[in-house]
Design a protein around this motif. Structure first.
Motif, PDB file in Angstrom:
ATOM      1  N   ASP A  26       2.674  -5.637  -2.275  1.00  0.00           N
ATOM      2  CA  ASP A  26       2.583  -6.200  -3.486  1.00  0.00           C
ATOM      3  C   ASP A  26       1.613  -5.907  -4.252  1.00  0.00           C
ATOM      4  OD1 ASP A  26       4.428  -7.833  -2.065  1.00  0.00           O
ATOM      5  OD2 ASP A  26       2.964  -9.562  -1.619  1.00  0.00           O
ATOM      6  N   HIS A  27       0.570  -5.297  -4.063  1.00  0.00           N
ATOM      7  CA  HIS A  27      -0.499  -4.803  -4.702  1.00  0.00           C
ATOM      8  C   HIS A  27       0.161  -3.242  -5.527  1.00  0.00           C
ATOM      9  CE1 HIS A  27      -4.589  -3.364  -6.556  1.00  0.00           C
ATOM     10  NE2 HIS A  27      -4.186  -2.195  -5.790  1.00  0.00           N
ATOM     11  N   LEU A  28       0.642  -2.624  -4.778  1.00  0.00           N
ATOM     12  CA  LEU A  28       1.241  -1.524  -5.490  1.00  0.00           C
ATOM     13  C   LEU A  28       2.398  -1.793  -6.448  1.00  0.00           C
ATOM     14  CD1 LEU A  28       1.307   1.083  -2.381  1.00  0.00           C
ATOM     15  CD2 LEU A  28      -0.183   1.236  -4.378  1.00  0.00           C
ATOM     16  N   LYS A  29       3.176  -2.818  -5.988  1.00  0.00           N
ATOM     17  CA  LYS A  29       4.319  -3.364  -6.668  1.00  0.00           C
ATOM     18  C   LYS A  29       3.873  -3.585  -8.096  1.00  0.00           C
ATOM     19  CE  LYS A  29       8.246  -6.416  -6.763  1.00  0.00           C
ATOM     20  NZ  LYS A  29       8.800  -7.428  -5.983  1.00  0.00           N
ATOM     21  N   LYS A  30       2.604  -4.360  -7.935  1.00  0.00           N
ATOM     22  CA  LYS A  30       2.230  -5.043  -9.257  1.00  0.00           C
ATOM     23  C   LYS A  30       1.456  -3.922 -10.208  1.00  0.00           C
ATOM     24  CE  LYS A  30      -1.421  -8.481 -10.901  1.00  0.00           C
ATOM     25  NZ  LYS A  30      -2.396  -9.321 -10.444  1.00  0.00           N
ATOM     26  N   LYS A  31       0.950  -3.109  -9.509  1.00  0.00           N
ATOM     27  CA  LYS A  31       0.165  -2.012 -10.330  1.00  0.00           C
ATOM     28  C   LYS A  31       0.905  -0.981 -10.928  1.00  0.00           C
ATOM     29  CE  LYS A  31      -4.303  -2.758  -9.826  1.00  0.00           C
ATOM     30  NZ  LYS A  31      -5.058  -3.240 -10.998  1.00  0.00           N
ATOM     31  N   ILE A  32       2.255  -0.668 -10.297  1.00  0.00           N
ATOM     32  CA  ILE A  32       2.928   0.492 -10.492  1.00  0.00           C
ATOM     33  C   ILE A  32       4.338   0.108 -11.124  1.00  0.00           C
ATOM     34  CG2 ILE A  32       1.768   1.941  -9.233  1.00  0.00           C
ATOM     35  CD1 ILE A  32       4.193   2.222  -7.408  1.00  0.00           C
ATOM     36  N   GLY A  33       4.885  -1.198 -10.879  1.00  0.00           N
ATOM     37  CA  GLY A  33       6.091  -1.767 -11.285  1.00  0.00           C
ATOM     38  C   GLY A  33       6.333  -1.248 -12.656  1.00  0.00           C
TER      39      GLY A  33
END
Length: 208
Positions: free
Chosen positions: A92-99
């Motif tokens: 979820d953190h990566l999805k938010k950061k790089i989405g």
């Protein structure tokens, strides 16, 4: 295990232009090989200056192929499978950061050294259905720049590189790095296969 890994490194060093291809595929897919292809390209160019451009090209092609294989597996697993493999909080953190900045994150991942989570960035973008052709193009550009710069440094400081490579401190450091690579690779592969969809649970639909 460490001895086998050192033999592998010796093998890829002595198969010429195919070495960076093999290392690039492994380094950009499931294995944990921080600086593996970087060091290989530097050592090869420092010893064989005339192969500078071909070594950089070989390493770039290997990285692109490794990302392609990783992308195939991640898209098959889908968002739920990747979330299980990486952990919900991390995904979820990566999805938010790089989405919303996928291209920039991917390019930075190609250029930045560890601990930037390059593999997880690729996996997350694959789960988010980032265009495959665009992903491979960005990886080719980013890795190409990286290996050309490393090769240039090897050309300029080749003698110093070879002197450092022969030192006992470098040998000890590489031994520690090899051990970490072996442990990290085992953990990475075991997590992928243990948590992949179809192993004890039905795969859910991919998240958008």
């Amino acid at each position: 295990m460490g001895g086998l890994f050192r033999q592998f490194l010796h093998f890829v060093f002595h198969i010429g232009y195919f070495g960076p291809v093999v290392m690039g595929v492994l380094d950009s897919s499931f294995l944990f090989l921080p600086f593996g292809n970087d060091l290989l390209v530097i050592a090869l160019v420092a010893r064989h200056h005339q192969g500078y451009l071909l070594y950089a090209l070989a390493a770039t092609c290997g990285s692109v192929l490794g990302v392609f294989l990783l992308d195939l597996a991640a898209r098959k697993a889908g968002g739920s499978g990747v979330k299980k493999m990486a952990g919900k909080r991390r995904f979820d953190h990566l999805k938010k950061k790089i989405g919303e900045h996928g291209t920039l994150a991917l390019l930075l991942g190609c250029l930045a050294p560890p601990p930037f989570p390059f593999t997880m960035a690729v996996v997350t973008l694959s789960a988010l259905k980032y265009p495959r052709w665009k992903m491979l193009l960005v990886v080719a550009a980013g890795r190409g720049i990286r290996f050309l710069l490393l090769g240039f440094l090897a050309l300029k400081y080749g003698r110093l590189v070879m002197a450092v490579a022969r030192s006992s401190a470098f040998t000890y450091t590489m031994g520690v790095l090899v051990a970490l690579c072996v442990i990290g690779s085992i953990i990475s592969i075991s997590k992928w296969f243990r948590r992949a969809p179809g192993r004890g649970a039905k795969p859910a639909e991919a998240t958008a």
